[in-house]
Design an enzyme around this catalytic site. Sequence first.
Site, mmCIF file in Angstrom:
data_model
loop_
_atom_site.group_PDB
_atom_site.id
_atom_site.type_symbol
_atom_site.label_atom_id
_atom_site.label_comp_id
_atom_site.label_asym_id
_atom_site.label_seq_id
_atom_site.Cartn_x
_atom_site.Cartn_y
_atom_site.Cartn_z
ATOM 1 N N ARG A 80 0.714 -0.892 -0.021
ATOM 2 C CA ARG A 80 0.177 -0.189 -0.056
ATOM 3 C C ARG A 80 1.080 1.260 0.013
ATOM 4 N NH1 ARG A 80 0.922 2.367 4.596
ATOM 5 N NH2 ARG A 80 0.921 1.490 6.446
ATOM 6 N N GLY A 82 1.754 5.217 1.700
ATOM 7 C CA GLY A 82 1.409 5.837 3.293
ATOM 8 C C GLY A 82 2.421 5.530 3.896
ATOM 9 N N HIS A 87 -2.750 -0.766 13.956
ATOM 10 C CA HIS A 87 -3.750 -2.041 13.936
ATOM 11 C C HIS A 87 -3.992 -2.771 14.881
ATOM 12 C CE1 HIS A 87 -4.489 -0.552 9.712
ATOM 13 N NE2 HIS A 87 -3.113 -1.607 9.206
ATOM 14 N N GLY A 149 -4.874 4.096 3.113
ATOM 15 C CA GLY A 149 -3.457 3.890 2.402
ATOM 16 C C GLY A 149 -4.229 2.256 1.580
ATOM 17 N N CYS A 178 1.604 7.508 10.739
ATOM 18 C CA CYS A 178 1.659 8.454 9.058
ATOM 19 C C CYS A 178 2.170 8.779 8.906
ATOM 20 C CB CYS A 178 0.047 8.536 9.053
ATOM 21 S SG CYS A 178 -1.187 7.477 9.387
#
Length: 224
Positions: A80, A82, A87, A149, A178
């Site tokens: 992805r 970013g 998480h 992302g 981020c």
Amino acid sequence: MIYSSKPHSCLLYNQGLMPYLDALQWQRSLLTERINNPNLEDVLILLEHPPVYTLGQGANPEFLKFDLDKSEYHLYRVERGGEVTYHCPGQLVGYPILNLHRYRQDLHWYLRQLEEVIIRVLAKYDLQGERISGFTGVWLEGRKVAAIGIKVSRWVTMHGFSLNVCPDMTGFERIVPCGITDKAVGSLAEWIPGIKCLEIRDQIAQCFSEVFGVKLVDSQYRRY
């Protein structure tokens, strides 16, 4: 906004807690299938992950506050866009697998639509989600509550968004989320005490259906 006279179907998978690598393999399988057969339905996966850190393609490891080679935490570099993100349970993650030929072949447009889904969800709780120019994601009163992302291959999407609902926020202290050094992260529980991901799932699904003009079809997960 509806992009055709008759909304097409989008398979909705409402999952529980799923290890990150299992979800990643699932996404990759769904994406490959849809590249090979563009007529397959779009997909929206909603789930939570056990604690895990992920680095986007080209992400800067300087945004980690722990030694990458001696980490006690699960960490994966994935395809992805970013920087680093976190998480964990209490954070709702959404993975849309969409064929953008059905919508608009424009990545900036797609990112803004994902933000719009979150903004509409927050509005249902009388909260004003905000965009910040030059950044991707959604903020509440200056605190970032949703990160985005994505990866797009032949205009089929994977990866997606995460919304901090009621997570243990201490995991964010080990990274610069981020890669943004001057803006804090937050969770909906700060504004809505007692809120849980189960409640938010229905709101996300409804707003996603509205924004992308699709008819969601409840589906059952099969292991890839």
